[in-house]
Enzyme design. Structure first.
Site, PDB file in Angstrom:
ATOM      1  N   ILE A  50      47.775  61.448  62.497  1.00 41.41           N
ATOM      2  CA  ILE A  50      48.509  61.614  63.763  1.00 41.41           C
ATOM      3  C   ILE A  50      48.983  60.267  64.293  1.00 41.41           C
ATOM      4  O   ILE A  50      50.113  60.138  64.762  1.00 41.41           O
ATOM      5  CB  ILE A  50      47.627  62.351  64.801  1.00 41.41           C
ATOM      6  CG1 ILE A  50      47.462  63.822  64.392  1.00 41.41           C
ATOM      7  CG2 ILE A  50      48.242  62.258  66.200  1.00 41.41           C
ATOM      8  CD1 ILE A  50      46.431  64.579  65.190  1.00 41.41           C
ATOM      9  N   LYS A  53      52.050  59.275  62.569  1.00 36.15           N
ATOM     10  CA  LYS A  53      53.208  60.034  63.036  1.00 36.15           C
ATOM     11  C   LYS A  53      53.677  59.551  64.404  1.00 36.15           C
ATOM     12  O   LYS A  53      54.879  59.437  64.659  1.00 36.15           O
ATOM     13  CB  LYS A  53      52.858  61.525  63.079  1.00 36.15           C
ATOM     14  CG  LYS A  53      52.598  62.120  61.699  1.00 36.15           C
ATOM     15  CD  LYS A  53      51.919  63.487  61.764  1.00 36.15           C
ATOM     16  CE  LYS A  53      51.558  63.979  60.369  1.00 36.15           C
ATOM     17  NZ  LYS A  53      50.785  65.243  60.375  1.00 36.15           N
ATOM     18  N   GLN A  97      48.408  70.136  63.569  1.00 35.35           N
ATOM     19  CA  GLN A  97      47.722  69.299  62.588  1.00 35.35           C
ATOM     20  C   GLN A  97      46.624  70.117  61.911  1.00 35.35           C
ATOM     21  O   GLN A  97      45.737  70.660  62.570  1.00 35.35           O
ATOM     22  CB  GLN A  97      47.117  68.065  63.270  1.00 35.35           C
ATOM     23  CG  GLN A  97      46.459  67.087  62.314  1.00 35.35           C
ATOM     24  CD  GLN A  97      47.452  66.415  61.390  1.00 35.35           C
ATOM     25  OE1 GLN A  97      48.545  66.055  61.814  1.00 35.35           O
ATOM     26  NE2 GLN A  97      47.092  66.270  60.122  1.00 35.35           N
ATOM     27  N   ASP A 122      57.291  71.383  60.455  1.00 35.13           N
ATOM     28  CA  ASP A 122      56.426  71.343  59.272  1.00 35.13           C
ATOM     29  C   ASP A 122      56.825  72.418  58.267  1.00 35.13           C
ATOM     30  O   ASP A 122      56.360  72.399  57.126  1.00 35.13           O
ATOM     31  CB  ASP A 122      54.964  71.548  59.682  1.00 35.13           C
ATOM     32  CG  ASP A 122      54.126  70.289  59.482  1.00 35.13           C
ATOM     33  OD1 ASP A 122      54.633  69.342  58.851  1.00 35.13           O
ATOM     34  OD2 ASP A 122      52.972  70.255  59.944  1.00 35.13           O
ATOM     35  N   GLY A 270      50.470  55.235  48.997  1.00 33.28           N
ATOM     36  CA  GLY A 270      51.719  54.510  49.244  1.00 33.28           C
ATOM     37  C   GLY A 270      52.955  55.158  48.694  1.00 33.28           C
ATOM     38  O   GLY A 270      54.048  54.618  48.832  1.00 33.28           O
ATOM     39  N   LEU A 379      77.181  95.262 112.657  1.00 33.69           N
ATOM     40  CA  LEU A 379      77.290  95.780 111.298  1.00 33.69           C
ATOM     41  C   LEU A 379      76.979  94.715 110.252  1.00 33.69           C
ATOM     42  O   LEU A 379      76.781  95.028 109.086  1.00 33.69           O
ATOM     43  CB  LEU A 379      78.698  96.337 111.049  1.00 33.69           C
ATOM     44  CG  LEU A 379      79.201  97.395 112.045  1.00 33.69           C
ATOM     45  CD1 LEU A 379      80.614  97.815 111.686  1.00 33.69           C
ATOM     46  CD2 LEU A 379      78.266  98.592 112.057  1.00 33.69           C
ATOM     47  N   SER A 384      74.910  87.896 102.853  1.00 31.85           N
ATOM     48  CA  SER A 384      74.117  88.080 101.638  1.00 31.85           C
ATOM     49  C   SER A 384      75.009  88.463 100.466  1.00 31.85           C
ATOM     50  O   SER A 384      74.856  87.943  99.353  1.00 31.85           O
ATOM     51  CB  SER A 384      73.050  89.164 101.856  1.00 31.85           C
ATOM     52  OG  SER A 384      72.159  88.797 102.877  1.00 31.85           O
TER      53      SER A 384
END
Length: 932
Positions: A50, A53, A97, A122, A270, A379, A384
């Protein structure tokens, strides 16, 4: 043999990705690709991976977030976290992970499949695996190790097409997807595994060999075809006494002998490992690019509902029922709310957590628009409806992020004279039954909280009248298991009294007396019981008639719930903590010493906060055309400030983003709701409006010109149904005055002329002309009642233009001015009065509230909405009158003083024929009929 170390290739890839990220950020300011890494437990190897990353993400400009759950996390807890990350628009790539290091049983397959496929960088979900197996390489994410292997092969310059490839290993993470990837890159592929009996023979045929079996040096060098490309994905530890750790890392291929025969080979370590991390970064960047192709940052990807307009326009309930609302969780997702930020109340309404505001705190606010109106007829003039029509036009037709924020209607008017309040025609909030009835129970919570205070007031007076100081003290601070201690709220009471002691046994007799005796003067009680029903017979009642009350009775009254100070507190609070403090500051009466008695003195603050903890969350609904609406709080526009909640506006302004719009509505005419919106709501919220939309109708302006009175349910007189330009022009004095009122605050005004079928073209044109001459930024005719958003497009465009002009907002008065001066400023500048006259009771209250420290609160005038003056019969724009102030009351928790102008009731009554005559339930379908 060439070692496929990727130091050079990795560096180039990193620079390329870094450049792509920088280009995205430059093109879309404020946007950053986001990667989330979810870890369960604390394995050392997982922590190492992690960190690699996170480091790689930081190098190229990706915002990486590491979420770490303890090893005690359950499967349900992990799934809940995944659901939250799936819904987070700031997360574009998301990995879990592996392995999951939990003490609890967790199904790894279930967990990986819970990750949204479009974020599964992933490539481990079944959907992405399925797409890969079908060859849909451009529409899926490929697992990072196989993808890295293909990149390594590509770097050799050798074509894969036509080559014979052998994959040793069949895991879901490497082997199986590697097979598919090679196959769809036109290699002839054989998959082997530890049980393959002819493994050496198969390996010897491979032009390209990928090994991911998990066994140390399983593949021998002599098996390998000369000149083959060898990709070793294995990581194994074998004993080695020469190493300090006693072991060394090897791959699945015997490297020393294999490198003598291979043309290219990856070393361990590596080789594949760093490339896997690089591929994760590449997939995250690809995911962010896909997101940008589909969504513009700050731009909602929202599905609008298409209206099927009918003529003549059907009833409101028929139109509402003809629309199938989107699931409310879909609406929430479309506007950028996360799954854990909403609480569903069925399919069409949801509560929104205040955590959303905290998450979005750094987002810029959108444009803030308030809808108000001229002085209305009984009235109503369609504020609205205009609010909803405007947001439908801005959203569904002009494709702007837009939110409507409206008040929740009281059931009193719903079952009394008004009926529903969800808008009307093709500009409605849906479902209207849900909107107009219980919604999510906020008003019921306010009723319970308000009446708890009322009960506490009378009960405290009763107990103080019937008990000695010591008896009261023993009951207020009881011994529990031999221990007496003050509660937190009692400590605050002691501090208010100037007593610093915390040991109940340490108080003197005088201190005990001060502590237990609120000494409320019954004549000063201002707190009333409430009910959300129009019931005129509760306007004056006598309480305490039972013999158990020992003769303590007094005259009291019921108000309607939406007039409760708790409703105003809800509307003006900017968070749970602020609401709790305001609830504690509410003044219910004065003591016989003339000191204010608060709910905190009564010890009820915490209980009120508990009753209101859900009500503080705004309610999410939608319009007919699918634009979002917050329905939250519904304070009266006369004795309170008549505006929806500060919290709803603040959350909405963050959600719509810098270029979006939030349209809120202020109750009654501009002289009432708008003035209070500016001087009270904006003062406490610290929000600054960009545009005022002033709603006018031809019929109301004719009434202000001298037309006869109108009554709901009775046909309009001919003055309103026939063209009369002279009457209309005379009535436009009210329109001019209300435009002037709005401009006093430095905000541009757009007049919305809400057209009715009886209006003539000449009449509508005259209103537009006179509005512009009076100083309106623009004035437009609107037909949103009959046409929905389409009928308000011109209004929406005018609002857009007005929002781009400078808004030099200013308050009408400084709150530090004396109370009388603040009242006079409103009366003279907003109403047109020549002066004010305070009656003796009002004069006395000014002195009392100033002495008690409340003189610097804003003013909330309680006045008729049917005239600019105190007399509902005075129409147009009267001037030169004296405004009488009958009394002044304080809503200290809400934060204003409200002078009473003339006589008005806080408990409406039912008319001869209430609207409930038309309301019914279909017991077969369960549908509500008769709401309009």
């Amino acid at each position: 043999t060439v070692d496929l170390k990727i130091l050079g290739g990795k560096r180039k890839m990193r620079e390329r990705l870094k450049k792509q990220v920088a280009e995205m950020k430059e093109k879309f300011p404020g946007f950053t690709p986001g990667l989330a890494i979810l870890q369960v437990g604390n394995r050392d190897d997982s922590n190492l991976y992690i960190n690699m990353k996170l480091k790689a993400a930081a190098e190229i400009g990706i915002s990486a977030n590491h979420i770490k759950l303890p090893n005690t996390a359950t499967e349900a807890e992990v799934l809940k976290c995944i659901a939250s990350l799936n819904g987070d628009p700031a997360v574009h790539g998301f990995i879990v992970q592996l392995p999951l290091d939990s003490d609890k049983p967790i199904n790894t397959e279930k967990i990986t499949n819970a990750v949204a496929p479009e974020k599964d960088v992933d490539g481990l979900s079944s959907i992405n695996a399925g797409k890969l197996s079908r060859g849909d390489l451009g529409d899926c994410f490929i697992p990072c190790t196989p993808k890295g292997c293909m990149e390594l092969i590509r770097q050799t310059g050798i074509q894969v097409t036509g080559k014979r490839a052998v994959v040793v290993g069949r895991s879901k993470i490497v082997g199986a997807p590697m097979h598919d990837l090679l196959l769809w890159n036109h290699a002839t592929v054989t998959t082997c595994h530890s049980k393959t009996s002819t493994l050496a023979e198969e390996v010897a045929k491979a032009d390209i060999l990928v090994v991911a079996a998990g066994k140390a040096e399983m593949v021998k060098g002599e098996w390998i075809k000369p000149g083959a490309i060898v990709i070793d994905c294995g990581i194994n530890h074998v004993p080695d006494s020469t190493k300090a750790s006693g072991k060394r890392v090897v791959g699945d291929v015997a490297y020393a002998t294999a490198k003598e025969k291979a043309s290219y080979i990856t070393p361990v370590p590596g080789g594949v490992g760093p490339m896997t991390v690089a591929m994760l970064m590449q997939s995250t960047v690809e995911s962010a690019q896909r997101f940008l192709e589909k969504f513009q940052p700050g731009k909602w990807n929202i599905q609008y509902n298409q209206l099927t307009l009918k003529m003549p326009v059907p009833s409101d309930i028929e139109i509402s029922r003809s629309c199938i609302p989107k699931p409310i969780d879909q609406v929430a997702k479309e506007i950028g709310l996360l799954p854990d930020e909403i609480e569903l109340y069925g399919q069409t309404k949801a509560k929104v957590h205040l955590s959303a505001l905290k998450r979005l705190k750094n987002q810029p606010d959108g444009k803030y628009v308030v809808v108000t109106g001229i002085t209305p007829t009984p009235l109503g003039e369609g504020k609205s409806t205009t609010t909803i029509g405007l947001v439908q036009a801005l959203g569904a037709h002009l494709h702007q992020n837009v939110f409507a924020c409206v008040r929740q209607p009281s059931q009193g008017p719903t079952f009394g004279i008004k009926g529903g309040a969800a808008g009307g025609g093709y500009s409605q909030i849906v479902p209207m039954e849900e909107f107009n009835l219980h919604l999510t129970g906020d008003i019921h919570a306010i009723t319970a909280a308000n009446n708890l205070v009322a009960a506490a007031v009378d009960t405290r007076i009763f107990h103080e009248l019937t008990q000695s100081d010591q008896a009261l003290y023993n009951r207020l601070v009881p011994s529990v298991n031999g221990v007496r201690k003050f509660s937190e709220i009692q400590i605050r009471r002691l501090q208010k009294l100037g007593i610093s002691k915390t040991d109940p046994a340490a108080l003197t007799k005088e201190e005990v007396n001060l502590f237990v005796r609120l000494d409320i003067d019954p004549a000063t009680i201002t707190w009333q019981r409430v009910l959300d029903t129009n019931d005129r017979f509760l306007r004056r009642i006598t309480i305490g008639q039972s013999p158990t009350e020992k003769g303590f009775s007094r005259t009291a009254q019921f108000d309607i719930t939406v007039s409760s100070e708790i409703m105003a507190v809800l509307a003006l609070s900017d968070g749970l903590d602020d609401m709790k403090k305001r609830l504690g500051r509410m003044v219910v009466a004065s003591s016989k010493r003339g000191e204010p008695v608060t709910t905190d003195d009564l010890g009820v603050t915490g209980a009120l906060a508990v009753l209101m903890k859900d009500a503080v969350k705004p309610n999410l609904m939608q319009t007919l055309e699918g634009t979002p609406v917050f329905v939250h709080a519904g304070p009266f526009a006369n004795i309170a400030h008549g505006n929806s909640s500060v919290l709803a506006d603040k959350i909405a302004l963050k959600l719509v983003g810098k270029e979006g719009f939030v349209v809120t509505e202020a109750g009654f005419g501009a002289d009432i709701g708008m003035e209070k919106f500016f001087n009270i709501k904006c003062r406490y919220s610290d929000l600054r409006p960009n545009v005022v939309v002033l709603v006018a109708t031809v019929r109301a302006l004719k009434m202000h010109g001298g037309g006869p009175a109108v009554t709901a349910g009775i046909p309009l007189p001919k003055e309103y149904t026939e063209e009369n330009l002279q009457l209309l022009a005379k009535g436009c004095s009210n329109l001019s005055k209300q435009i002037q009122n709005a401009r006093l605050f430095g905000v541009p005004v757009v007049v919305a002329v809400n057209a009715f079928k009886t209006d003539t073209k000449a009449e509508l044109a005259l209103v537009v002309q006179l509005a512009k001459e009076a100083g309106a930024f623009d004035a437009v005719e609107c037909t949103h009642w009959a046409e929905g958003g389409k009928g308000a497009v011109a209004l929406a465009q005018a609002v857009q233009r007005a929002s781009q002009t400078p808004s030099n907002f200013r308050f009408l008065y400084n709150v530090e001015l004396p109370v009388i001066d603040k009242i006079r400023i409103i009366a003279q500048q907003i109403y047109g009065a020549s002066d004010i006259e305070l009656l003796p009771e009002a004069q006395e209250k000014v002195a009392v509230y100033t002495k008690q420290g409340f003189g610097n609160l804003p003013i909330c005038m309680a006045k008729t909405h049917l005239s600019l003056s105190h007399d509902p019969e005075q129409k147009g724009a009267p001037t030169g009158f004296i405004l009488p102030i009958r009394d002044i009351r304080a809503s200290v928790g809400a934060g204003f003083l409200y002078p009473l102008v003339g006589t008005m009731s806080t408990m409406p009554g039912l008319p001869t024929r209430p609207s409930f005559y038309d309301i019914d339930l279909d017991t077969v379908s369960g549908e509500v009929n008769g709401l309009f």
